[in-house]
Design a protein around this motif. Structure first.
Motif, PDB file in Angstrom:
ATOM      1  N   THR A   1      15.674 -16.394  11.508  1.00 22.88           N
ATOM      2  CA  THR A   1      14.424 -15.654  11.667  1.00 22.88           C
ATOM      3  C   THR A   1      14.665 -14.153  11.563  1.00 22.88           C
ATOM      4  OG1 THR A   1      13.528 -17.425  13.040  1.00 22.88           O
ATOM      5  CG2 THR A   1      12.476 -15.270  13.238  1.00 22.88           C
TER       6      THR A   1
ATOM      7  N   LYS B   1      11.851 -11.359  10.833  1.00 24.98           N
ATOM      8  CA  LYS B   1      10.766 -11.820  11.697  1.00 24.98           C
ATOM      9  C   LYS B   1      11.267 -11.795  13.128  1.00 24.98           C
ATOM     10  CE  LYS B   1       8.731 -14.740   8.162  1.00 24.98           C
ATOM     11  NZ  LYS B   1       8.424 -16.109   7.750  1.00 24.98           N
TER      12      LYS B   1
ATOM     13  N   ALA C   1       9.927 -14.002  15.749  1.00 24.18           N
ATOM     14  CA  ALA C   1       9.724 -15.241  16.496  1.00 24.18           C
ATOM     15  C   ALA C   1       9.716 -16.423  15.532  1.00 24.18           C
ATOM     16  CB  ALA C   1       8.412 -15.182  17.268  1.00 24.18           C
ATOM     17  N   VAL C   2       9.922 -17.596  16.094  1.00 24.45           N
ATOM     18  CA  VAL C   2       9.942 -18.824  15.302  1.00 24.45           C
ATOM     19  C   VAL C   2       9.423 -19.957  16.181  1.00 24.45           C
ATOM     20  CG1 VAL C   2      12.319 -19.443  15.913  1.00 24.45           C
ATOM     21  CG2 VAL C   2      11.375 -20.228  13.752  1.00 24.45           C
ATOM     22  N   GLY C   3       8.914 -21.008  15.557  1.00 25.71           N
ATOM     23  CA  GLY C   3       8.487 -22.192  16.296  1.00 25.71           C
ATOM     24  C   GLY C   3       9.612 -23.213  16.344  1.00 25.71           C
TER      25      GLY C   3
ATOM     26  N   LYS D   1       5.206 -27.456  18.726  1.00 24.90           N
ATOM     27  CA  LYS D   1       6.220 -26.416  18.568  1.00 24.90           C
ATOM     28  C   LYS D   1       6.129 -25.458  19.755  1.00 24.90           C
ATOM     29  CE  LYS D   1       6.827 -26.431  13.604  1.00 24.90           C
ATOM     30  NZ  LYS D   1       8.237 -26.500  13.354  1.00 24.90           N
ATOM     31  N   GLU D   2       7.285 -24.944  20.122  1.00 23.45           N
ATOM     32  CA  GLU D   2       7.396 -23.966  21.195  1.00 23.45           C
ATOM     33  C   GLU D   2       7.782 -22.632  20.569  1.00 23.45           C
ATOM     34  OE1 GLU D   2       9.856 -23.542  25.388  1.00 23.45           O
ATOM     35  OE2 GLU D   2      10.610 -24.907  23.868  1.00 23.45           O
ATOM     36  N   MET D   3       7.062 -21.562  20.932  1.00 21.75           N
ATOM     37  CA  MET D   3       7.381 -20.255  20.371  1.00 21.75           C
ATOM     38  C   MET D   3       8.695 -19.747  20.973  1.00 21.75           C
ATOM     39  SD  MET D   3       5.609 -16.520  20.543  1.00 21.75           S
ATOM     40  CE  MET D   3       6.314 -16.224  22.135  1.00 21.75           C
ATOM     41  N   ILE D   4       9.580 -19.327  20.103  1.00 24.02           N
ATOM     42  CA  ILE D   4      10.873 -18.782  20.517  1.00 24.02           C
ATOM     43  C   ILE D   4      10.906 -17.321  20.088  1.00 24.02           C
ATOM     44  CG2 ILE D   4      13.385 -18.972  20.280  1.00 24.02           C
ATOM     45  CD1 ILE D   4      12.061 -21.428  21.584  1.00 24.02           C
ATOM     46  N   ASP D   5      11.158 -16.430  21.062  1.00 23.57           N
ATOM     47  CA  ASP D   5      11.279 -15.009  20.763  1.00 23.57           C
ATOM     48  C   ASP D   5      12.402 -14.424  21.614  1.00 23.57           C
ATOM     49  OD1 ASP D   5      10.075 -15.020  23.250  1.00 23.57           O
ATOM     50  OD2 ASP D   5       8.334 -13.830  22.662  1.00 23.57           O
TER      51      ASP D   5
END
Length: 162
Positions: A113, A118, A120-122, A132-136
């Protein structure tokens, strides 16, 4: 327990109960606020928080429960009062294989990512709904800490191909 150079803060529950007239029970509910506060203050000052002793030293199931409870609260380890407690404590205060796999997957996805510029990613939750869980950044930090703890414990870290 985690190997680290960070200083530690320990909670002497029996001393605390004696000084405050708190009556300690098997549920530990009467100590939840104090234990939570200790973890928060320790972490604010860059310390590892070490949980109270389990005075029921012959009850392995209770020890496991108390260790899991302390880990969920954010403690990094637990004091032992009997040698028979050490293996249970060690095995509880390390990441599970599932936690390690999830963390490694997050590190892999976030590297991709960030390479794509970018933030964040799911993360696929693996359920039938395709959730999906948002990952940041905060979740990346948690994943890094999990992998660091696993490495310190000599546990295997899975690798994901690009």
């Amino acid at each position: 327990m985690q190997a680290s150079d960070a200083p530690t803060s320990t909670f002497a529950a029996e001393d605390y109960c004696a000084d405050t007239s708190v009556i300690r029970t098997r549920s530990r509910q009467e100590l939840l606020y104090t234990r939570s506060k200790i973890v928060n203050v320790a972490k604010a000052f860059g310390l590892h928080a070490i949980d109270m002793v389990c005075v029921n030293y012959k009850d392995v199931d209770y020890l496991k429960d108390e260790c899991a409870d302390g880990r969920r609260l954010g403690f990094n380890g637990k004091q032992a009062i009997h040698p028979a407690q050490v293996d249970v404590i060690h095995s509880t205060f390390v990441p599970t294989p599932e936690e390690i796999s999830r963390a490694a997957k997050i590190l892999h996805l976030m590297a991709q990512t960030h390479a794509a510029e970018k933030g964040a990613v799911g993360l696929d939750m693996g359920d039938e709904k395709g959730s999906k869980e948002m990952i940041d950044a905060p979740m990346l930090k948690q994943a890094e800490q999990t992998v660091k703890a696993a490495r310190a414990a000599g546990l295997e870290i899975p690798h994901f191909a690009s």
